[in-house]
Design an enzyme around this catalytic site. Sequence first.
Site, short mmCIF file in Angstrom:
data_model
loop_
_atom_site.label_atom_id
_atom_site.label_comp_id
_atom_site.label_asym_id
_atom_site.label_seq_id
_atom_site.Cartn_x
_atom_site.Cartn_y
_atom_site.Cartn_z
N CYS A 29 0.85 -1.18 0.00
CA CYS A 29 0.00 0.00 0.00
C CYS A 29 0.89 1.24 0.00
CB CYS A 29 -0.92 0.00 1.22
SG CYS A 29 -0.02 0.13 2.80
N GLU A 143 0.85 -0.39 16.41
CA GLU A 143 -0.04 0.73 16.08
C GLU A 143 -0.91 1.10 17.28
OE1 GLU A 143 -3.87 1.69 13.29
OE2 GLU A 143 -2.34 0.35 12.45
N SER A 240 2.03 -9.65 10.68
CA SER A 240 1.33 -8.62 9.90
C SER A 240 -0.17 -8.76 10.15
CB SER A 240 1.64 -8.79 8.41
OG SER A 240 0.73 -8.04 7.62
N SER A 241 -0.74 -7.79 10.86
CA SER A 241 -2.16 -7.86 11.22
C SER A 241 -3.03 -7.92 9.97
CB SER A 241 -2.54 -6.64 12.06
OG SER A 241 -3.93 -6.64 12.34
N ASN A 242 -2.75 -7.08 8.98
CA ASN A 242 -3.64 -7.06 7.81
C ASN A 242 -3.55 -8.36 7.02
OD1 ASN A 242 -2.08 -6.53 5.05
ND2 ASN A 242 -1.00 -5.40 6.64
#
Length: 326
Positions: A29, A143, A240-242
């Site tokens: 992204c 985050e 990686s959370s996403n």
Amino acid sequence: MDALAPSPSLTVPALRALTVRMATPRGFCAGVDRAIQIVERAIERFGAPVYVRHEIVHNKHVVDRLKGLGAVFVKDLDECPDDRPVVFSAHGVPKSVPATARARQLLFLDATCPLVSKVHVEAERHHAQGKHILLIGHAGHPEVVGTLGQLPEGAISLIETVEDAATVQRPGTMPLAYATQTTLSLDDTAEILAVLKARFPELPDPHKEDICYATTNRQEAVKQLADGSDLVLVVGSRNSSNSVRLVEVALRAGARDARLIDDATQIDWSWFDGVQVVGLTAGASAPEPLVQSVVSAIQARFAVTLANDPGEPETVTFKLPRALTA
């Protein structure tokens, strides 16, 4: 002596047909691309080593490549010397971190994703208005740690589950607001919000959606991918959370099986037994060459038909810090 008879020709078994559907969008992204560029350009401008507080993004291959260029990854600023630049990761940091860097007169570059920074600004605005903030997210994620660290202790209550939403208490008579981690499952977050709003009807919506466009787009793409795919492979790291959310979304959307892999070496080929259609996507911190290496590994074992799922390509870009462009 008899002449040697010609050897019979060997029959090579035909490869089994397999369709591989490629998600659109997938992979990097704008926030991840910006963060990686910040480290690369800092090394170019200031020379190695450049220190990075925490992993710049959650992908092993990206981190290892940057280490090879001269990045040194550390847990805290006290591991950084005074005479070298330090980069803050894309996930954001508590306010105390840049304050400490300024006190030490460190040269620091903030690679926090602008969409995470937006959540920080919203949290500060709510706090200034006298509201208590309900933060939907995962405890310990960088985050979330960064967002909690924007405000005094006790100003934010962390909500991880529907059960948390059902039991969280309003501090006194304080009005409430909420914010979310940017990489959550849209569906899970909607369930939590439904419980919160049933308990606190006055709870306002955020000024803008907190879950970022990239997370939203990749989850919508993997839902399409799961419809009709026997197996969905998500390229991404386990921290990686996403990427983890993409596996969960694929299973919920109907995929018979879904797996998270760092790269092609982690494929268990028994997953492909009885599979006719494979869906392939990547988390927002996974580089496209890793996806293509998975495609190559599959093509070496099957007669592959590649199909690109329809989707809107992303055109969002974020500016680099002025210190690297001036």
